[in-house]
Enzyme design. Structure first.
Site, PDB file in Angstrom:
ATOM      1  N   HIS A  67     -20.456 -28.281   6.213  1.00  0.00           N
ATOM      2  CA  HIS A  67     -19.417 -27.542   5.741  1.00  0.00           C
ATOM      3  C   HIS A  67     -18.997 -28.421   4.327  1.00  0.00           C
ATOM      4  O   HIS A  67     -18.694 -27.899   3.238  1.00  0.00           O
ATOM      5  CB  HIS A  67     -18.036 -27.934   6.821  1.00  0.00           C
ATOM      6  CG  HIS A  67     -16.995 -27.640   6.108  1.00  0.00           C
ATOM      7  ND1 HIS A  67     -16.131 -26.233   6.493  1.00  0.00           N
ATOM      8  CD2 HIS A  67     -15.919 -27.988   5.276  1.00  0.00           C
ATOM      9  CE1 HIS A  67     -14.920 -26.134   5.814  1.00  0.00           C
ATOM     10  NE2 HIS A  67     -14.799 -27.490   5.236  1.00  0.00           N
ATOM     11  N   GLU A  68     -19.205 -29.425   4.384  1.00  0.00           N
ATOM     12  CA  GLU A  68     -18.987 -30.414   2.878  1.00  0.00           C
ATOM     13  C   GLU A  68     -19.917 -30.188   1.945  1.00  0.00           C
ATOM     14  O   GLU A  68     -19.489 -29.977   0.894  1.00  0.00           O
ATOM     15  CB  GLU A  68     -18.517 -31.887   3.398  1.00  0.00           C
ATOM     16  CG  GLU A  68     -17.410 -32.183   4.139  1.00  0.00           C
ATOM     17  CD  GLU A  68     -15.989 -31.688   3.812  1.00  0.00           C
ATOM     18  OE1 GLU A  68     -15.673 -31.408   2.547  1.00  0.00           O
ATOM     19  OE2 GLU A  68     -15.268 -31.009   4.819  1.00  0.00           O
ATOM     20  N   HIS A  89     -19.389 -27.165   0.063  1.00  0.00           N
ATOM     21  CA  HIS A  89     -18.428 -27.257  -1.124  1.00  0.00           C
ATOM     22  C   HIS A  89     -19.218 -28.217  -2.288  1.00  0.00           C
ATOM     23  O   HIS A  89     -18.853 -27.332  -3.367  1.00  0.00           O
ATOM     24  CB  HIS A  89     -17.262 -28.160  -0.585  1.00  0.00           C
ATOM     25  CG  HIS A  89     -16.191 -27.745   0.260  1.00  0.00           C
ATOM     26  ND1 HIS A  89     -15.491 -26.532  -0.204  1.00  0.00           N
ATOM     27  CD2 HIS A  89     -15.580 -28.066   1.362  1.00  0.00           C
ATOM     28  CE1 HIS A  89     -14.548 -26.340   0.846  1.00  0.00           C
ATOM     29  NE2 HIS A  89     -14.679 -27.277   1.867  1.00  0.00           N
ATOM     30  N   ASP A 127     -12.939 -23.067   1.290  1.00  0.00           N
ATOM     31  CA  ASP A 127     -12.173 -23.248   2.721  1.00  0.00           C
ATOM     32  C   ASP A 127     -12.001 -21.784   3.024  1.00  0.00           C
ATOM     33  O   ASP A 127     -11.261 -21.124   2.053  1.00  0.00           O
ATOM     34  CB  ASP A 127     -11.392 -24.134   3.123  1.00  0.00           C
ATOM     35  CG  ASP A 127     -11.876 -25.555   3.161  1.00  0.00           C
ATOM     36  OD1 ASP A 127     -12.960 -25.670   3.709  1.00  0.00           O
ATOM     37  OD2 ASP A 127     -11.096 -26.489   2.786  1.00  0.00           O
TER      38      ASP A 127
END
Length: 931
Positions: A160-161, A164, A171
């Protein structure tokens, strides 16, 4: 042959500087689908625990498998370097750092300043598709297995990170707007903010009391749902869910064009124009430079190298050629480098001095800075006489040899290379620099420094800095002042509190008030410099004690700078400099103040600045300044940027943290502004002054973080997790007193444009809608005529019943009459009212609004985010799709609401209000408006 060499040099220049300097430079590269040289750094204040290393390795190994699966067998993690702090015990298995450092790491492991906060997040404040700065994980996140209940398995969180950080996606959940009204079905319905749409679960309200809690169905109470209502998802979903929405769900992927929820009011839709995360990833350089791997698992396991930080080793390699006599550059160098040696470089570091003209010589061998005497001895060796030509490679070779002779290796060392001239032989030592494992920080002084100079920094990850000529050394001093240790121990680093230069008339006064806040005060230096002759001056501390010129020290080698070192910790409060020019003519006078943290337990307020070119239409330059205390953003500061270029007037900008224009996210401690006054090819330096009063500043929380799961439902049973830590206002007040910080950065611009570029208004990203007395009110932040500077000429407002039609075919949508609306200055709050008295209300209908701004040259902004208004009647207290038969928090009854409910939400920051009243007409909606 000479012409050929000139062409080659020009090509090198063009290739080298098409990409512009940013403050944070990742070393990660993609090689045959695998990411290599990912750097993870542990903060020196983290207590030693080998499980942190072990769990980090396991997390990234698992993440590699997840990443490979989620990217459809395309990407994985091949090699990782973990930086162990110097504060941990030495180990023979640890290698020495080369150019890696904590401050350039892709992943940082450190505690938050606020206790009990363990949200993994990515510092990300640029446009969609732009890389982030770093991923931040806490030691507790890596050590406490209980946190996997609320964040999910660590490998999934890391993916998830990573999305980014690497691909610039955002998000797909929203803590601010967890629910919205959808039009995907024939009737308006309430949906959870998710991707894809249609995720099953239950909205409930949870009340905590110590370790206990009570839950109940959410109330409507005139709103979409009452404030505090949360969505409890089913662990077993019938569809695969996006890792950017909820990484906790077992079946996850990246939403693509077919599964993406373009209606959801989340940051991904706002920042990426409603594109799916997978579409954004497909547009990345990584995707273009890779192919699907014909295997069911990554081709290789992730390998790890452990590196340990050593003592800092710095050699100043300084140009003393004849051109350094111009504009008193040699005198300014003596003063600025003196400040670096006395005030900036950290205790325990090693430092040496090399000078070069036609050849190079060692002025001061490497010595460890253990006390003030060692610092003074180094200052005495600084050069004072310029002569000869420029031989940059001679200086670099001598500097590297000086380090190797003393330390046996150049790995992990630093060279500060300053020059004001050109050297056509620079390419001869590029390979030596690349192989040295040393980091080269470059300072280009004046307008004629070699155009290829920054290539040394690009090869090694060093800082690329520049300074324009000035009346005093202040500009060069603040440039030297940002070359601090990259170890991550900010309590050791010098901070610039003030750096100001004025041209003062004969018998004129220069008064400067410098606040010393409670987070700094150790090792504080007050310096004053002048261009002609010593002025009359004194310094008064917050308690009224005065220090006269006799209390300051003037170096015999440089009689134009006086310094005062405050013993112990400086008094908190305003220090006042009073200076009178007693010279017979006008002269330049400057004040510089530096200090260090008052305590290693309380992180000081810091400011970091960089300029970069946005990867959007017109490629505008953006100035960013981060104001923070520890890892928490400082809000409410006043941040002023001054951009300079040799031969051009300085341009001053106020940077804003308002979530509009160049600023991506409101209240994240990142203050931003477009710089629209480019004067062509050259080096631009930016000085940022951030200051605040205790009545205006407060601490905030980071955005772009992994979702904290409030609970989940499995086989009909709801399990509630412990609440995410919250803090009262008194806990997040920045009790700083008044504070002031200075930072600087530089940017190399290569442009083919002969004249200043012309820019359109920036995109409006915060369009909102609400209802007031049967009137729809639209509100937004005014753009400028040139991005977020100046003001636009007029607005175009459109409406539609179809979100995608409005977004994709703005010009075809019905127009709203706003001819009487005159745009305000950029950054102002705009408001526009639409009367609805004469229109028929239709139930379960949604109307969408969007806006564009036009400047006086008819250049037009991009389409704004979409705002919506809805008139509907909720059918039940919980209108989401869920089976409540076996629900442990089952509602006592279902109540039909017979009145219209006002709903406010944001779609792509869409705000939903209760009223839809528009009359359909052929070809156009003619809406009566009022100011």
């Amino acid at each position: 042959q000479r012409q050929v060499m000139e062409v080659i040099r020009s090509l090198i220049f063009l290739l080298s500087f098409q990409l512009l300097h940013v403050a944070k430079g990742s070393m990660v590269r993609l090689n045959e689908n695998g990411y290599e040289d990912l750097v993870v750094a542990i903060n020196p204040h983290v207590p030693e625990d080998p499980n942190i290393i072990l769990n980090t390795m396991n997390m990234i190994k698992n993440a590699s498998n997840y990443l490979f699966e989620m990217t459809k067998r395309r990407f994985f993690f091949k090699s990782v370097k973990i930086i162990i702090p110097k504060t941990w015990k030495k180990n023979t298995t640890y290698s020495r750092l080369k150019t890696e450092s904590y401050d350039k790491a892709d992943v940082i492991i450190a505690d938050h300043y606020m206790k009990h906060v363990d949200d993994p997040y990515t510092l990300q404040y640029r446009e969609c598709k732009e890389k982030g700065q770093y991923i931040h994980l806490t030691p507790n996140f890596l050590l406490n297995d209980n946190l996997t209940t609320v964040y999910g398995e660590r490998g999934r969180v890391f993916v998830h990170e990573w999305a980014h950080l690497r691909w610039g996606v955002f998000d797909e959940y929203s803590n601010e707007v967890p629910f919205y009204v959808s039009r995907k079905s024939k009737k308006a319905s309430v949906e959870a903010t998710s991707c894809p749409a249609g995720a099953t679960g239950k909205p409930i309200f949870i009340e905590y009391s110590g370790d206990k809690y009570e839950s109940r169905p959410c109330k409507h109470d005139g709103q979409l749902y009452e404030k505090g209502c949360v969505f409890i998802p089913d662990i077993g979903q019938n569809i695969s869910c996006s890792v950017m929405w909820m990484q906790n769900i077992p079946s996850i992927e990246f939403c693509d064009r077919n599964t993406h929820n373009s209606e959801a009011p989340n940051m991904q839709n706002k920042m990426c124009n409603s594109k799916s995360t997978w579409e954004v990833i497909m547009e990345s350089d990584d995707f273009r430079n890779s192919a699907v791997v014909n295997a069911s698992a990554p081709p290789s396991e992730t390998t790890f190298t452990l590196l340990q930080t050593q003592d800092r080793v710095v050699v100043l390699v300084l140009d003393v050629s004849g051109s350094m006599a111009e504009s008193d550059r040699i005198g300014h160098l003596h003063s600025a480098a003196g400040n670096f040696l006395l005030c900036t470089i950290e205790i325990g570091s090693w430092a040496g001095i090399v000078t070069f003209d036609s050849d190079a010589s060692v002025k001061a061998p490497l010595q460890q800075i253990t006390n003030d005497t060692a610092r003074q001895n180094l200052v005495l060796r600084l050069p004072t006489v310029p002569r000869g030509k420029t031989n940059i490679c001679a200086g670099i070779r001598t500097g590297l040899k000086l380090i190797a002779d003393k330390m046996t290796t150049t790995y992990g060392s630093e060279i500060v290379l300053l020059t004001d001239g050109e050297d056509r032989r620079m390419a001869a030592c590029l390979n030596l620099v690349k192989q040295s494992g040393a980091k080269i920080h470059t300072i280009a002084l004046g307008p004629d420094a070699a155009k290829e100079l920054e290539e040394f920094s690009k090869l090694t990850g060093g800082l690329m800095l520049s300074a324009t000529d000035g009346a005093t050394p202040s500009k060069l001093a603040r440039t030297f002042g940002v070359i601090t240790s990259g170890s991550g121990d900010i309590s050791e680093q010098s901070l610039q509190l003030e750096n100001r230069e004025l041209i003062v008339q004969c018998s004129g006064w220069m008064n400067a008030t410098v606040p010393v806040d409670r987070t700094v005060g150790n090792d504080t230096f007050f310096s004053i410099s002048w261009s002609q002759s010593q002025p009359f001056f004194f310094l008064r501390d917050p308690k009224g004690k005065e220090y006269g010129s006799s209390d300051f020290t003037i170096n015999n080698s440089n009689r134009k700078t006086a310094r005062l070192h405050i013993i112990g910790t400086a008094e908190v409060g305003d220090w006042q400099f009073c200076i009178k020019n007693v010279h017979t003519a006008t002269q330049g006078i400057s004040v510089t103040v530096t200090s260090r943290a008052a305590s290693s337990d309380v992180p000081p307020v810091r400011t970091a600045v960089h300029m970069s070119r946005a990867n959007t239409a017109f490629n505008p330059v953006v100035v960013y300044a981060e104001v923070s205390q520890g890892f928490l953003p400082v809000l409410g500061a006043t941040v002023i940027a001054t951009v300079e270029m040799d031969g051009a007037a300085a341009v001053t900008l106020e940077l804003l943290d308002n979530g509009a224009g160049a600023d991506t996210i409101k209240d994240d401690g990142i203050y931003s502004r477009y710089f629209t006054s480019l004067q062509g090819t050259g080096r631009y330096s930016v000085k940022v002054h951030a200051h605040g009063r205790n009545t205006t500043t407060r601490l905030g929380s980071r955005q772009n973080r992994a979702l904290y799961l409030p609970g989940y439902r499995q086989n009909g049973k709801i399990s509630i997790n412990a609440p995410r830590p919250k803090f009262a206002d008194k806990e997040i007040q920045a009790k700083l007193g008044s504070f002031s910080r200075i930072s600087t950065s530089s940017l190399v611009v290569n442009t083919r444009e002969d004249s200043a570029p012309v820019y359109p208004p920036c995109k409006i990203t915060d369009l909102h809608a609400r209802i007031e007395n049967n009137t729809i009110v639209l509100s937004w932040t005014a753009p400028g005529g040139d991005f977020d500077n100046g003001k636009a000429d007029y607005y175009i407002i459109k409406s539609s019943e179809n979100l995608l039609d409005l977004r994709n075919h703005f010009d075809r949508a019905a127009s709203v009459n706003c001819s009487n609306l005159m745009p305000k200055e950029a950054g102002s709050e705009e408001s526009f009212k639409i009367k609805t008295d004469n229109f028929v209300i239709e139930i379960d209908t949604i109307i969408y609004f969007a806006i564009r701004a036009v400047d006086h040259t008819k250049l037009i902004s991009e389409v704004s985010n979409i705002a919506q208004v809805t008139w509907f009647i909720p059918k039940a207290s919980v209108p989401l799709n869920y089976d409540g038969n076996n629900d442990s928090t089952k509602s006592a009854s279902t109540v039909t609401v017979s009145i219209a409910a006002l709903c406010v939400a944001v779609v792509c920051t869409m705000v939903i209000s209760t009223l839809y009243v528009l009359q359909k007409q052929k070809g156009r909606l003619d809406i009566e408006t009022m100011q």
